[in-house]
Design a protein around this motif. Sequence first.
Motif, PDB file in Angstrom:
ATOM      1  N   GLY A 157      18.467   1.934  -2.804  1.00 30.61           N
ATOM      2  CA  GLY A 157      18.116   3.321  -3.056  1.00 30.61           C
ATOM      3  C   GLY A 157      17.294   3.510  -4.312  1.00 30.61           C
ATOM      4  N   ARG A 158      17.101   2.437  -5.057  1.00 27.54           N
ATOM      5  CA  ARG A 158      16.338   2.525  -6.303  1.00 27.54           C
ATOM      6  C   ARG A 158      14.865   2.230  -6.036  1.00 27.54           C
ATOM      7  N   PRO A 159      13.958   2.909  -6.759  1.00 24.24           N
ATOM      8  CA  PRO A 159      12.541   2.565  -6.639  1.00 24.24           C
ATOM      9  C   PRO A 159      12.318   1.130  -7.097  1.00 24.24           C
ATOM     10  N   SER A 160      11.331   0.489  -6.543  1.00 24.33           N
ATOM     11  CA  SER A 160      11.010  -0.887  -6.906  1.00 24.33           C
ATOM     12  C   SER A 160      10.719  -1.008  -8.391  1.00 24.33           C
ATOM     13  N   HIS A 161      11.394  -1.958  -9.078  1.00 26.04           N
ATOM     14  CA  HIS A 161      11.134  -2.160 -10.504  1.00 26.04           C
ATOM     15  C   HIS A 161       9.731  -2.710 -10.727  1.00 26.04           C
ATOM     16  N   LYS A 176       7.374   0.318 -10.467  1.00 19.39           N
ATOM     17  CA  LYS A 176       7.575   1.122 -11.676  1.00 19.39           C
ATOM     18  C   LYS A 176       6.900   0.447 -12.877  1.00 19.39           C
ATOM     19  N   ALA A 177       6.961  -0.881 -12.922  1.00 16.30           N
ATOM     20  CA  ALA A 177       6.391  -1.612 -14.058  1.00 16.30           C
ATOM     21  C   ALA A 177       4.874  -1.490 -14.123  1.00 16.30           C
ATOM     22  N   ILE A 178       4.222  -1.251 -12.985  1.00 20.49           N
ATOM     23  CA  ILE A 178       2.764  -1.103 -12.997  1.00 20.49           C
ATOM     24  C   ILE A 178       2.339   0.358 -13.108  1.00 20.49           C
ATOM     25  N   GLY A 179       3.293   1.235 -13.403  1.00 19.00           N
ATOM     26  CA  GLY A 179       2.965   2.615 -13.729  1.00 19.00           C
ATOM     27  C   GLY A 179       3.127   3.630 -12.625  1.00 19.00           C
ATOM     28  N   LEU A 180       3.652   3.250 -11.479  1.00 19.55           N
ATOM     29  CA  LEU A 180       3.842   4.212 -10.402  1.00 19.55           C
ATOM     30  C   LEU A 180       5.048   5.105 -10.688  1.00 19.55           C
ATOM     31  N   SER A 181       4.951   6.342 -10.257  1.00 19.79           N
ATOM     32  CA  SER A 181       6.084   7.262 -10.369  1.00 19.79           C
ATOM     33  C   SER A 181       7.127   6.899  -9.314  1.00 19.79           C
ATOM     34  N   ASP A 182       8.313   7.476  -9.433  1.00 20.50           N
ATOM     35  CA  ASP A 182       9.346   7.234  -8.428  1.00 20.50           C
ATOM     36  C   ASP A 182       8.850   7.624  -7.041  1.00 20.50           C
ATOM     37  N   LYS A 183       8.160   8.764  -6.945  1.00 22.65           N
ATOM     38  CA  LYS A 183       7.670   9.233  -5.645  1.00 22.65           C
ATOM     39  C   LYS A 183       6.629   8.275  -5.076  1.00 22.65           C
ATOM     40  N   GLN A 184       5.732   7.789  -5.919  1.00 23.11           N
ATOM     41  CA  GLN A 184       4.710   6.857  -5.450  1.00 23.11           C
ATOM     42  C   GLN A 184       5.331   5.539  -5.013  1.00 23.11           C
ATOM     43  N   ALA A 185       6.294   5.056  -5.781  1.00 22.58           N
ATOM     44  CA  ALA A 185       6.958   3.801  -5.427  1.00 22.58           C
ATOM     45  C   ALA A 185       7.683   3.927  -4.089  1.00 22.58           C
ATOM     46  N   LYS A 186       8.338   5.064  -3.882  1.00 24.35           N
ATOM     47  CA  LYS A 186       9.086   5.268  -2.641  1.00 24.35           C
ATOM     48  C   LYS A 186       8.181   5.593  -1.455  1.00 24.35           C
ATOM     49  N   ILE A 204       0.839  -1.196   0.000  1.00 28.48           N
ATOM     50  CA  ILE A 204       0.000   0.000   0.000  1.00 28.48           C
ATOM     51  C   ILE A 204       0.878   1.252   0.000  1.00 28.48           C
ATOM     52  N   ARG A 205       0.247   2.394  -0.334  1.00 28.85           N
ATOM     53  CA  ARG A 205       1.012   3.639  -0.359  1.00 28.85           C
ATOM     54  C   ARG A 205       0.175   4.819   0.132  1.00 28.85           C
ATOM     55  N   ARG A 206       0.892   5.826   0.596  1.00 29.88           N
ATOM     56  CA  ARG A 206       0.306   7.134   0.909  1.00 29.88           C
ATOM     57  C   ARG A 206       1.184   8.166   0.235  1.00 29.88           C
ATOM     58  N   ASP A 207       0.645   8.890  -0.721  1.00 32.40           N
ATOM     59  CA  ASP A 207       1.437   9.879  -1.441  1.00 32.40           C
ATOM     60  C   ASP A 207       2.045  10.887  -0.476  1.00 32.40           C
ATOM     61  N   GLY A 208       3.345  11.136  -0.642  1.00 30.07           N
ATOM     62  CA  GLY A 208       4.057  12.060   0.226  1.00 30.07           C
ATOM     63  C   GLY A 208       4.677  11.411   1.441  1.00 30.07           C
ATOM     64  N   LEU A 209       4.457  10.107   1.626  1.00 27.57           N
ATOM     65  CA  LEU A 209       4.955   9.419   2.810  1.00 27.57           C
ATOM     66  C   LEU A 209       6.478   9.299   2.770  1.00 27.57           C
ATOM     67  N   ASP A 210       7.110   9.592   3.898  1.00 26.74           N
ATOM     68  CA  ASP A 210       8.543   9.363   4.085  1.00 26.74           C
ATOM     69  C   ASP A 210       8.674   7.994   4.750  1.00 26.74           C
ATOM     70  N   VAL A 211       8.946   6.971   3.947  1.00 26.90           N
ATOM     71  CA  VAL A 211       8.950   5.602   4.462  1.00 26.90           C
ATOM     72  C   VAL A 211      10.098   5.365   5.437  1.00 26.90           C
TER      73      VAL A 211
END
Length: 357
Positions: free
Chosen positions: A308-312, A315-325, A278-285
Motif C-alpha cells: 500500500g506504500r508508494p514505491s520508494h 519517490k526517490a526520483i522526485g515523484l509525488s505519491d499520486k504520480q508513483a501510484k 511509465i505513468r499516466r497522471d490520474g491513473l487508477d492502477v
Amino acid sequence: MIYLDYQATTPLAPEARDAMLRWLDGPDGTGFGNPHSPHRMGRQAAAAIELARDRVAALFPAGGKVIFTGSATEALNLAIRGSGKAGSVAVSAIEHAAVLDTAEALGQARVLDVAQDGLCGAAQDLPKDCRLVAVMQVNNEIGTIQPTVDWHRKAKEANALFLVDAVQAYGKIEVTHADMIAISAHKFHGPKGVGALWVRDGVDLTEQQTGGSQEGVRSGTLSPALIAGMGAAAKEAKERMAQDAEHVEELWNRARDLFSDWTLNGSEDARWHGNLNIRRDGLDVARLMSDCRDIMFSAGSACASGSGRPSHVLKAIGLSDKQAKASIRLGFGRYTKIEDIEQAAKSINAAAKEQGL
C-alpha cells in the motif's frame, strides 16, 4: 495470458529444466544423493554443483569465488553482515529492500542521493567511517543502469568494500568492478530458491548462519537440482547475451511507440531496455490491472506489492505519491514476442481510455 513482469521473475529456460531433472530422480534413480556425502552418489551430485559453479563464475570477473545461497536476499545479507561490524554502510536511495533494510537494521545505513533520471552519481561524499558501499547495477523498478565503475573507484579511495546487487544485470550486461556481487537464478531464466554471492579474492567474510559450513561461510545442504538449473541458465545467458539484448531492443522500440503518450520514469538511455516503467497522471492502477487481468504486469516492485506504500524508488526520483501510484512497470525479455507487446498495449491503452485518460 501475456507475461510482462520479467523484473519479478523470468520464465524457466528449457535448458535449465532439463539440467534439473537429472538431480530430482527418486528411489529408482541415482540423482537424489546428498552432495556432501562421500559415497559415489554424493560425489556425482557434488560434481554437478562444481560444474554449475564454473558456469555461474564465467559471467563474473576473474579472481573470485562463487558462494551458493538460497536467494539474492541471503547473499546480500551475508555480504553486508559478514564483511564487518564497525563503520557506515553507504547505500543508494533506490536499493532493493534486502540492502536498505539490512543496513538500517544494523544501524549503519547512510543513504546516497539519486537524481530525477534515476541515477546515483558518484560525486557525493561518503561518510568518513564508511566500511562498505552498496550500489546496484540495474534498478529493479525503473531499470536505470548505475555508474558502478565510478562507485567502485570511489569506494577504493575511501578504503571501503564495494557491493553490487546485480540481480537485474547478471546475464544481460557485463558485471565488473566490485568486491562482492549478489545474483538470483530466477531473474535470468533459472529456478527460484537459489542465488549466489561472488566474492573477490582477498575479501574475508564471517559466517552468518552456523551449522555445517558447507559453502565455507554458509551452512546448509546444497540442492544439486536448483544449482544445476542455475548453472545451465548462466551458460545459456552467456552464449546468447548479444542475441537476447538485440531482441529486447526491438521490443523496447515497439513498446515506446505504442506507449508514446505515457511518461517514462527514469532515464531512457542509461537503462536496461527490458524495463518500461511509465505513468499516466490520474491513473487508477488497481482498476487498470483488474480490467487487464490477462496481462501480467506490475504496479511497482513485486517484492513490495500489497504494502500500500508508494514505491520508494519512484519517490526517490522526485515523484509525488499520486504520480508513483499512477505508474506501471512492463518487463519483457527472451521469450516475449512483438505480438505480446502489441496486444498488451492495445488492452492497457483501451483500459486507460475508459478512465478518461
